[in-house]
Design a protein around this motif. Structure first.
Motif, PDB file in Angstrom:
ATOM      1  N   PRO A   1       0.804  -1.226   0.000  1.00  0.00           N
ATOM      2  CA  PRO A   1       0.000   0.000   0.000  1.00  0.00           C
ATOM      3  C   PRO A   1       0.836   1.276   0.000  1.00  0.00           C
ATOM      4  CG  PRO A   1      -0.941  -1.606   1.494  1.00  0.00           C
ATOM      5  CD  PRO A   1       0.369  -2.180   1.039  1.00  0.00           C
ATOM      6  N   SER A   2       2.054   1.200   0.548  1.00  0.00           N
ATOM      7  CA  SER A   2       2.920   2.383   0.570  1.00  0.00           C
ATOM      8  C   SER A   2       3.803   2.477  -0.670  1.00  0.00           C
ATOM      9  CB  SER A   2       3.792   2.365   1.829  1.00  0.00           C
ATOM     10  OG  SER A   2       4.511   1.161   1.931  1.00  0.00           O
ATOM     11  N   GLY A   3       3.659   1.537  -1.606  1.00  0.00           N
ATOM     12  CA  GLY A   3       4.360   1.626  -2.877  1.00  0.00           C
ATOM     13  C   GLY A   3       5.663   0.850  -2.985  1.00  0.00           C
ATOM     14  N   TYR A   4       6.045   0.103  -1.947  1.00  0.00           N
ATOM     15  CA  TYR A   4       7.287  -0.657  -2.018  1.00  0.00           C
ATOM     16  C   TYR A   4       7.109  -1.902  -2.879  1.00  0.00           C
ATOM     17  CZ  TYR A   4       9.136   2.240   1.741  1.00  0.00           C
ATOM     18  OH  TYR A   4       9.570   3.302   2.485  1.00  0.00           O
ATOM     19  N   ARG A   5       8.154  -2.219  -3.663  1.00  0.00           N
ATOM     20  CA  ARG A   5       8.119  -3.406  -4.513  1.00  0.00           C
ATOM     21  C   ARG A   5       8.312  -4.658  -3.674  1.00  0.00           C
ATOM     22  NH1 ARG A   5      10.699   0.671  -7.059  1.00  0.00           N
ATOM     23  NH2 ARG A   5      10.168   1.123  -9.250  1.00  0.00           N
ATOM     24  N   LYS A   6       7.573  -5.709  -4.010  1.00  0.00           N
ATOM     25  CA  LYS A   6       7.718  -7.001  -3.365  1.00  0.00           C
ATOM     26  C   LYS A   6       7.757  -8.089  -4.436  1.00  0.00           C
ATOM     27  CE  LYS A   6       7.849  -5.956   1.040  1.00  0.00           C
ATOM     28  NZ  LYS A   6       8.982  -6.348   1.902  1.00  0.00           N
ATOM     29  N   PHE A   7       8.737  -8.993  -4.308  1.00  0.00           N
ATOM     30  CA  PHE A   7       8.964 -10.015  -5.319  1.00  0.00           C
ATOM     31  C   PHE A   7       8.669 -11.408  -4.758  1.00  0.00           C
ATOM     32  CE2 PHE A   7      11.507  -6.368  -6.340  1.00  0.00           C
ATOM     33  CZ  PHE A   7      11.541  -6.295  -7.732  1.00  0.00           C
ATOM     34  N   SER A   8       8.016 -12.221  -5.565  1.00  0.00           N
ATOM     35  CA  SER A   8       7.763 -13.610  -5.196  1.00  0.00           C
ATOM     36  C   SER A   8       8.886 -14.495  -5.731  1.00  0.00           C
ATOM     37  CB  SER A   8       6.428 -14.077  -5.795  1.00  0.00           C
ATOM     38  OG  SER A   8       6.525 -14.118  -7.223  1.00  0.00           O
ATOM     39  N   GLN A   9       8.860 -15.773  -5.367  1.00  0.00           N
ATOM     40  CA  GLN A   9       9.850 -16.707  -5.896  1.00  0.00           C
ATOM     41  C   GLN A   9       9.727 -16.819  -7.413  1.00  0.00           C
ATOM     42  OE1 GLN A   9      12.352 -18.111  -4.240  1.00  0.00           O
ATOM     43  NE2 GLN A   9      13.090 -18.929  -6.195  1.00  0.00           N
ATOM     44  N   GLU A  10       8.494 -16.728  -7.928  1.00  0.00           N
ATOM     45  CA  GLU A  10       8.297 -16.772  -9.380  1.00  0.00           C
ATOM     46  C   GLU A  10       8.967 -15.574 -10.053  1.00  0.00           C
ATOM     47  OE1 GLU A  10       5.955 -17.285  -7.128  1.00  0.00           O
ATOM     48  OE2 GLU A  10       5.570 -19.422  -7.487  1.00  0.00           O
ATOM     49  N   HIS A  11       8.893 -14.411  -9.411  1.00  0.00           N
ATOM     50  CA  HIS A  11       9.574 -13.233  -9.960  1.00  0.00           C
ATOM     51  C   HIS A  11      11.086 -13.452  -9.997  1.00  0.00           C
ATOM     52  CE1 HIS A  11       5.919 -10.793  -8.444  1.00  0.00           C
ATOM     53  NE2 HIS A  11       5.848 -10.876  -9.757  1.00  0.00           N
ATOM     54  N   ILE A  12      11.625 -14.065  -8.938  1.00  0.00           N
ATOM     55  CA  ILE A  12      13.066 -14.298  -8.874  1.00  0.00           C
ATOM     56  C   ILE A  12      13.513 -15.232  -9.990  1.00  0.00           C
ATOM     57  CG2 ILE A  12      14.905 -15.366  -7.505  1.00  0.00           C
ATOM     58  CD1 ILE A  12      13.584 -14.225  -5.026  1.00  0.00           C
ATOM     59  N   GLU A  13      12.744 -16.313 -10.224  1.00  0.00           N
ATOM     60  CA  GLU A  13      13.109 -17.235 -11.298  1.00  0.00           C
ATOM     61  C   GLU A  13      12.989 -16.568 -12.658  1.00  0.00           C
ATOM     62  OE1 GLU A  13      14.580 -20.047 -10.768  1.00  0.00           O
ATOM     63  OE2 GLU A  13      14.401 -19.561  -8.656  1.00  0.00           O
ATOM     64  N   ARG A  14      12.024 -15.692 -12.817  1.00  0.00           N
ATOM     65  CA  ARG A  14      11.876 -14.946 -14.072  1.00  0.00           C
ATOM     66  C   ARG A  14      13.075 -14.013 -14.281  1.00  0.00           C
ATOM     67  NH1 ARG A  14       7.137 -14.161 -17.035  1.00  0.00           N
ATOM     68  NH2 ARG A  14       7.065 -12.307 -18.379  1.00  0.00           N
ATOM     69  N   LEU A  15      13.498 -13.336 -13.203  1.00  0.00           N
ATOM     70  CA  LEU A  15      14.672 -12.480 -13.289  1.00  0.00           C
ATOM     71  C   LEU A  15      15.920 -13.293 -13.625  1.00  0.00           C
ATOM     72  CD1 LEU A  15      13.985 -10.145 -10.244  1.00  0.00           C
ATOM     73  CD2 LEU A  15      14.200  -9.392 -12.629  1.00  0.00           C
ATOM     74  N   ARG A  16      16.050 -14.456 -13.014  1.00  0.00           N
ATOM     75  CA  ARG A  16      17.206 -15.313 -13.292  1.00  0.00           C
ATOM     76  C   ARG A  16      17.251 -15.698 -14.775  1.00  0.00           C
ATOM     77  NH1 ARG A  16      20.340 -18.052  -9.916  1.00  0.00           N
ATOM     78  NH2 ARG A  16      18.886 -17.848  -8.181  1.00  0.00           N
ATOM     79  N   LEU A  17      16.098 -16.006 -15.338  1.00  0.00           N
ATOM     80  CA  LEU A  17      16.016 -16.344 -16.754  1.00  0.00           C
ATOM     81  C   LEU A  17      16.405 -15.150 -17.622  1.00  0.00           C
ATOM     82  CD1 LEU A  17      15.212 -18.128 -19.141  1.00  0.00           C
ATOM     83  CD2 LEU A  17      12.836 -17.446 -18.758  1.00  0.00           C
ATOM     84  N   ILE A  18      15.847 -13.976 -17.317  1.00  0.00           N
ATOM     85  CA  ILE A  18      16.144 -12.759 -18.101  1.00  0.00           C
ATOM     86  C   ILE A  18      17.629 -12.455 -18.076  1.00  0.00           C
ATOM     87  CG2 ILE A  18      15.818 -10.251 -18.187  1.00  0.00           C
ATOM     88  CD1 ILE A  18      12.980 -10.796 -16.980  1.00  0.00           C
ATOM     89  N   LEU A  19      18.224 -12.471 -16.889  1.00  0.00           N
ATOM     90  CA  LEU A  19      19.635 -12.114 -16.742  1.00  0.00           C
ATOM     91  C   LEU A  19      20.546 -13.134 -17.422  1.00  0.00           C
ATOM     92  CD1 LEU A  19      19.438 -10.985 -13.012  1.00  0.00           C
ATOM     93  CD2 LEU A  19      19.717  -9.481 -15.003  1.00  0.00           C
ATOM     94  N   THR A  20      20.156 -14.409 -17.381  1.00  0.00           N
ATOM     95  CA  THR A  20      20.943 -15.446 -18.051  1.00  0.00           C
ATOM     96  C   THR A  20      20.870 -15.294 -19.558  1.00  0.00           C
ATOM     97  OG1 THR A  20      20.551 -16.983 -16.216  1.00  0.00           O
ATOM     98  CG2 THR A  20      21.276 -17.935 -18.300  1.00  0.00           C
ATOM     99  N   LEU A  21      19.692 -14.984 -20.085  1.00  0.00           N
ATOM    100  CA  LEU A  21      19.540 -14.786 -21.523  1.00  0.00           C
ATOM    101  C   LEU A  21      20.365 -13.588 -21.995  1.00  0.00           C
ATOM    102  CD1 LEU A  21      15.703 -15.433 -21.911  1.00  0.00           C
ATOM    103  CD2 LEU A  21      17.549 -16.861 -22.785  1.00  0.00           C
ATOM    104  N   GLN A  22      20.450 -12.559 -21.160  1.00  0.00           N
ATOM    105  CA  GLN A  22      21.266 -11.399 -21.507  1.00  0.00           C
ATOM    106  C   GLN A  22      22.754 -11.735 -21.484  1.00  0.00           C
ATOM    107  OE1 GLN A  22      19.767  -8.328 -18.674  1.00  0.00           O
ATOM    108  NE2 GLN A  22      19.507  -7.067 -20.495  1.00  0.00           N
ATOM    109  N   ARG A  23      23.197 -12.372 -20.409  1.00  0.00           N
ATOM    110  CA  ARG A  23      24.627 -12.571 -20.188  1.00  0.00           C
ATOM    111  C   ARG A  23      25.219 -13.688 -21.045  1.00  0.00           C
ATOM    112  NH1 ARG A  23      26.209 -14.466 -14.351  1.00  0.00           N
ATOM    113  NH2 ARG A  23      25.520 -16.466 -15.206  1.00  0.00           N
ATOM    114  N   GLU A  24      24.511 -14.794 -21.145  1.00  0.00           N
ATOM    115  CA  GLU A  24      25.099 -15.952 -21.795  1.00  0.00           C
ATOM    116  C   GLU A  24      24.672 -16.116 -23.249  1.00  0.00           C
ATOM    117  OE1 GLU A  24      24.654 -19.466 -19.452  1.00  0.00           O
ATOM    118  OE2 GLU A  24      25.339 -18.476 -17.612  1.00  0.00           O
ATOM    119  N   HIS A  25      23.564 -15.483 -23.634  1.00  0.00           N
ATOM    120  CA  HIS A  25      23.082 -15.622 -25.007  1.00  0.00           C
ATOM    121  C   HIS A  25      23.028 -14.287 -25.740  1.00  0.00           C
ATOM    122  CE1 HIS A  25      21.977 -19.883 -24.472  1.00  0.00           C
ATOM    123  NE2 HIS A  25      21.705 -19.515 -23.234  1.00  0.00           N
TER     124      HIS A  25
END
Length: 223
Positions: free
Chosen positions: A50-74
């Motif tokens: 409600p105060s505007g702070y971002r909150k990430f779930s485990q699904e968000h973390i795995e999505r970020l891991r995929l994005i960052l890997t696609l950037q770095r390794e591919h």
């Protein structure tokens, strides 16, 4: 809003600092500003308090891991990554462009360490170049290396192409060690004042702030 699981317990939601603590072992250059940029590009959508702070779930973390890997390794641009994510969100398992054949779902394998031979194969670096990086203190003198060493060695090779070799970067290593000492001292003092020990998460968050300041100074110096 987080949906409660069976049994009435909501899934764990993490702050930006906690996300950095989870991912920076594999992606050392990850910063809060980069997380916000990926959100602005629509690649990940964290929940908001409600105060505007971002909150990430485990699904968000795995999505970020995929994005960052696609950037770095591919070396995929964000537009292509967005298209792959759309395919995954639709329940399909797209093939990564240039990876023959490798699907996006296989990228989320557990992190691992690399032998020096695997690191050389992954980056194209010679044994001599790795030795120079180790001698300069830019890589650990060890039998195995963390997976993020691939990104570090790749960056070192690109710098060497422009005449900036590992021996030129000894001052960078010394500065990083001094920053680590500064952070450790700050975390220790704060933990002593609060009466509870401060952990890795707080140290990594301070490191991210220092990286933001350093990047700004460097950009200004470059005009």
């Amino acid at each position: 809003m987080a949906v409660a699981r069976a049994g009435g317990r909501a899934p764990e939601l993490l702050s930006i600092g906690q996300v950095l603590a989870r991912l920076q072992d594999d992606f050392a250059d990850l910063t809060p500003s980069k997380l916000r940029f990926l959100e602005e590009q629509g690649l990940v959508t964290p929940e908001r308090t409600p105060s505007g702070y971002r909150k990430f779930s485990q699904e968000h973390i795995e999505r970020l891991r995929l994005i960052l890997t696609l950037q770095r390794e591919h070396y995929l641009p964000l537009k292509v990554i967005a298209e792959l994510l759309e395919e995954l969100d639709a329940g399909r398992d797209p093939i990564i462009p240039g990876a023959a054949p490798r699907s996006a779902s296989t990228i989320l394998a557990p992190r691992r360490v690399l032998s020096s031979e695997e690191l050389r194969r992954a980056t194209g670096a010679s044994s001599r170049f790795l030795g120079e990086a180790i001698a300069a203190g830019l890589l650990p003198a060890a039998e195995v290396f963390p997976h993020d060493a691939v990104a570090q060695v790749t960056a070192l090779l690109r710098l060497a192409e422009q005449g900036i070799t590992p021996r030129h970067l000894r001052a960078l290593r010394v500065a990083a060690e001094r920053e680590a000492e500064l952070i450790a001292h700050a975390v220790s003092v704060r933990g002593h004042k609060s009466g509870s020990p401060a952990g890795t998460e707080e140290a990594l968050e301070l490191a991210a702030h220092l990286e933001t300041v350093r990047s700004g100074v460097l950009r200004r110096r470059l005009g």
